[in-house]
Motif scaffolding. Sequence first.
Motif, PDB file in Angstrom:
ATOM      1  N   GLY A   1      24.935   4.389  29.692  1.00  0.00           N
ATOM      2  CA  GLY A   1      24.877   3.114  28.990  1.00  0.00           C
ATOM      3  C   GLY A   1      24.933   3.230  27.479  1.00  0.00           C
ATOM      4  O   GLY A   1      25.656   2.508  26.815  1.00  0.00           O
ATOM      5  N   ALA A   2      24.166   4.160  26.914  1.00  0.00           N
ATOM      6  CA  ALA A   2      24.100   4.303  25.458  1.00  0.00           C
ATOM      7  C   ALA A   2      24.726   5.598  24.944  1.00  0.00           C
ATOM      8  O   ALA A   2      24.909   5.763  23.748  1.00  0.00           O
ATOM      9  N   GLY A   3      25.026   6.524  25.842  1.00  0.00           N
ATOM     10  CA  GLY A   3      25.649   7.781  25.423  1.00  0.00           C
ATOM     11  C   GLY A   3      24.667   8.831  24.948  1.00  0.00           C
ATOM     12  O   GLY A   3      25.061   9.775  24.268  1.00  0.00           O
ATOM     13  N   HIS A   4      23.401   8.672  25.295  1.00  0.00           N
ATOM     14  CA  HIS A   4      22.398   9.617  24.806  1.00  0.00           C
ATOM     15  C   HIS A   4      21.645  10.300  25.947  1.00  0.00           C
ATOM     16  O   HIS A   4      22.076  11.322  26.452  1.00  0.00           O
ATOM     17  N   ALA A   5      20.535   9.750  26.348  1.00  0.00           N
ATOM     18  CA  ALA A   5      19.588  10.437  27.234  1.00  0.00           C
ATOM     19  C   ALA A   5      20.164  10.794  28.604  1.00  0.00           C
ATOM     20  O   ALA A   5      20.191  11.967  28.990  1.00  0.00           O
ATOM     21  N   THR A   6      20.597   9.803  29.340  1.00  0.00           N
ATOM     22  CA  THR A   6      21.053  10.057  30.707  1.00  0.00           C
ATOM     23  C   THR A   6      22.273  10.967  30.728  1.00  0.00           C
ATOM     24  O   THR A   6      22.334  11.913  31.509  1.00  0.00           O
ATOM     25  N   SER A   7      23.226  10.705  29.876  1.00  0.00           N
ATOM     26  CA  SER A   7      24.420  11.543  29.860  1.00  0.00           C
ATOM     27  C   SER A   7      24.110  12.962  29.378  1.00  0.00           C
ATOM     28  O   SER A   7      24.783  13.916  29.767  1.00  0.00           O
ATOM     29  N   THR A   8      23.080  13.124  28.564  1.00  0.00           N
ATOM     30  CA  THR A   8      22.672  14.460  28.126  1.00  0.00           C
ATOM     31  C   THR A   8      22.129  15.273  29.290  1.00  0.00           C
ATOM     32  O   THR A   8      22.448  16.451  29.440  1.00  0.00           O
ATOM     33  N   ILE A   9      21.318  14.640  30.124  1.00  0.00           N
ATOM     34  CA  ILE A   9      20.785  15.314  31.309  1.00  0.00           C
ATOM     35  C   ILE A   9      21.919  15.732  32.228  1.00  0.00           C
ATOM     36  O   ILE A   9      21.978  16.874  32.691  1.00  0.00           O
ATOM     37  N   VAL A  10      22.837  14.815  32.495  1.00  0.00           N
ATOM     38  CA  VAL A  10      23.957  15.109  33.389  1.00  0.00           C
ATOM     39  C   VAL A  10      24.871  16.159  32.779  1.00  0.00           C
ATOM     40  O   VAL A  10      25.336  17.064  33.477  1.00  0.00           O
ATOM     41  N   ARG A  11      25.112  16.086  31.501  1.00  0.00           N
ATOM     42  CA  ARG A  11      25.961  17.083  30.844  1.00  0.00           C
ATOM     43  C   ARG A  11      25.392  18.488  31.032  1.00  0.00           C
ATOM     44  O   ARG A  11      26.132  19.434  31.333  1.00  0.00           O
ATOM     45  N   SER A  12      24.103  18.638  30.864  1.00  0.00           N
ATOM     46  CA  SER A  12      23.461  19.934  31.042  1.00  0.00           C
ATOM     47  C   SER A  12      23.664  20.459  32.464  1.00  0.00           C
ATOM     48  O   SER A  12      24.004  21.631  32.666  1.00  0.00           O
ATOM     49  N   LYS A  13      23.495  19.595  33.445  1.00  0.00           N
ATOM     50  CA  LYS A  13      23.687  19.995  34.840  1.00  0.00           C
ATOM     51  C   LYS A  13      25.141  20.363  35.106  1.00  0.00           C
ATOM     52  O   LYS A  13      25.429  21.341  35.800  1.00  0.00           O
ATOM     53  N   VAL A  14      26.059  19.585  34.557  1.00  0.00           N
ATOM     54  CA  VAL A  14      27.486  19.872  34.750  1.00  0.00           C
ATOM     55  C   VAL A  14      27.871  21.189  34.073  1.00  0.00           C
ATOM     56  O   VAL A  14      28.601  21.996  34.652  1.00  0.00           O
ATOM     57  N   GLU A  15      27.377  21.413  32.867  1.00  0.00           N
ATOM     58  CA  GLU A  15      27.690  22.671  32.175  1.00  0.00           C
ATOM     59  C   GLU A  15      27.170  23.874  32.958  1.00  0.00           C
ATOM     60  O   GLU A  15      27.880  24.878  33.094  1.00  0.00           O
ATOM     61  N   ASP A  16      25.957  23.788  33.485  1.00  0.00           N
ATOM     62  CA  ASP A  16      25.411  24.878  34.304  1.00  0.00           C
ATOM     63  C   ASP A  16      26.256  25.090  35.553  1.00  0.00           C
ATOM     64  O   ASP A  16      26.561  26.224  35.929  1.00  0.00           O
ATOM     65  N   TRP A  17      26.649  23.995  36.191  1.00  0.00           N
ATOM     66  CA  TRP A  17      27.470  24.078  37.401  1.00  0.00           C
ATOM     67  C   TRP A  17      28.848  24.682  37.087  1.00  0.00           C
ATOM     68  O   TRP A  17      29.326  25.538  37.830  1.00  0.00           O
ATOM     69  N   LEU A  18      29.464  24.245  35.994  1.00  0.00           N
ATOM     70  CA  LEU A  18      30.769  24.791  35.608  1.00  0.00           C
ATOM     71  C   LEU A  18      30.690  26.302  35.414  1.00  0.00           C
ATOM     72  O   LEU A  18      31.574  27.038  35.865  1.00  0.00           O
TER      73      LEU A  18
ATOM     74  N   SER B   1      28.477  28.369  36.770  1.00  0.00           N
ATOM     75  CA  SER B   1      28.236  29.019  38.062  1.00  0.00           C
ATOM     76  C   SER B   1      29.485  29.062  38.934  1.00  0.00           C
ATOM     77  O   SER B   1      29.634  29.956  39.764  1.00  0.00           O
ATOM     78  N   GLU B   2      30.382  28.115  38.740  1.00  0.00           N
ATOM     79  CA  GLU B   2      31.624  28.051  39.516  1.00  0.00           C
ATOM     80  C   GLU B   2      32.788  28.781  38.830  1.00  0.00           C
ATOM     81  O   GLU B   2      33.883  28.834  39.374  1.00  0.00           O
ATOM     82  N   GLY B   3      32.549  29.295  37.640  1.00  0.00           N
ATOM     83  CA  GLY B   3      33.613  29.962  36.898  1.00  0.00           C
ATOM     84  C   GLY B   3      34.662  29.003  36.364  1.00  0.00           C
ATOM     85  O   GLY B   3      35.818  29.382  36.171  1.00  0.00           O
TER      86      GLY B   3
ATOM     87  N   ALA C   1      31.621  18.322  44.316  1.00  0.00           N
ATOM     88  CA  ALA C   1      32.853  18.549  45.088  1.00  0.00           C
ATOM     89  C   ALA C   1      34.012  17.746  44.504  1.00  0.00           C
ATOM     90  O   ALA C   1      35.131  18.255  44.381  1.00  0.00           O
ATOM     91  N   GLU C   2      33.751  16.507  44.132  1.00  0.00           N
ATOM     92  CA  GLU C   2      34.797  15.664  43.532  1.00  0.00           C
ATOM     93  C   GLU C   2      35.205  16.200  42.162  1.00  0.00           C
ATOM     94  O   GLU C   2      36.399  16.219  41.834  1.00  0.00           O
ATOM     95  N   LEU C   3      34.238  16.622  41.373  1.00  0.00           N
ATOM     96  CA  LEU C   3      34.570  17.210  40.066  1.00  0.00           C
ATOM     97  C   LEU C   3      35.454  18.440  40.243  1.00  0.00           C
ATOM     98  O   LEU C   3      36.455  18.601  39.547  1.00  0.00           O
ATOM     99  N   LYS C   4      35.081  19.301  41.178  1.00  0.00           N
ATOM    100  CA  LYS C   4      35.873  20.522  41.412  1.00  0.00           C
ATOM    101  C   LYS C   4      37.299  20.183  41.837  1.00  0.00           C
ATOM    102  O   LYS C   4      38.260  20.765  41.360  1.00  0.00           O
ATOM    103  N   LYS C   5      37.412  19.208  42.726  1.00  0.00           N
ATOM    104  CA  LYS C   5      38.736  18.767  43.194  1.00  0.00           C
ATOM    105  C   LYS C   5      39.588  18.296  42.009  1.00  0.00           C
ATOM    106  O   LYS C   5      40.766  18.654  41.903  1.00  0.00           O
ATOM    107  N   GLN C   6      38.991  17.501  41.132  1.00  0.00           N
ATOM    108  CA  GLN C   6      39.748  16.974  40.001  1.00  0.00           C
ATOM    109  C   GLN C   6      40.051  18.048  38.956  1.00  0.00           C
ATOM    110  O   GLN C   6      41.105  18.016  38.326  1.00  0.00           O
ATOM    111  N   ILE C   7      39.162  18.998  38.775  1.00  0.00           N
ATOM    112  CA  ILE C   7      39.411  20.079  37.833  1.00  0.00           C
ATOM    113  C   ILE C   7      40.548  20.959  38.321  1.00  0.00           C
ATOM    114  O   ILE C   7      41.405  21.378  37.547  1.00  0.00           O
ATOM    115  N   GLU C   8      40.580  21.212  39.606  1.00  0.00           N
ATOM    116  CA  GLU C   8      41.585  22.101  40.178  1.00  0.00           C
ATOM    117  C   GLU C   8      42.906  21.414  40.479  1.00  0.00           C
ATOM    118  O   GLU C   8      43.876  22.092  40.815  1.00  0.00           O
TER     119      GLU C   8
END
Length: 96
Positions: free
Chosen positions: A9-26, A28-30, A88-95
């Motif tokens: 909604g504001a581009g700060h708190a919630t997206s920061t949490i998700v960004r951290s999780k996505v970066e860690d996942w990226l 781990s998946e190479g 799974a959807e992110l991986k599909k779209q990245i690949e």
Amino acid sequence: MKKLLIMCGAGHATSTIVRSKVEDWLKSEGLADRVTIKQSAVGNEVDNIAGGAYDIVLSTTQVPASIQDKVVNGIGLLTGMGSKPVFAELKKQIEA
């Protein structure tokens, strides 16, 4: 290199949490070297999304109907329930 937008909604708190999780996942998946990430608020990005500025859009908030088909719902990454389908959807779209 794919362009990923993570937005809330504001581009700060919630997206920061998700960004951290996505970066860690990226890492781990190479896939970290295949994606650049931008973080923003949905209100700032509707026209950019509609215009195709991003390859992948992940949102933790409601989005206008005009862009719903271009957005991955990222709520599962906040709650921890339903994160596997989101990744799974992110991986599909990245690949793609």
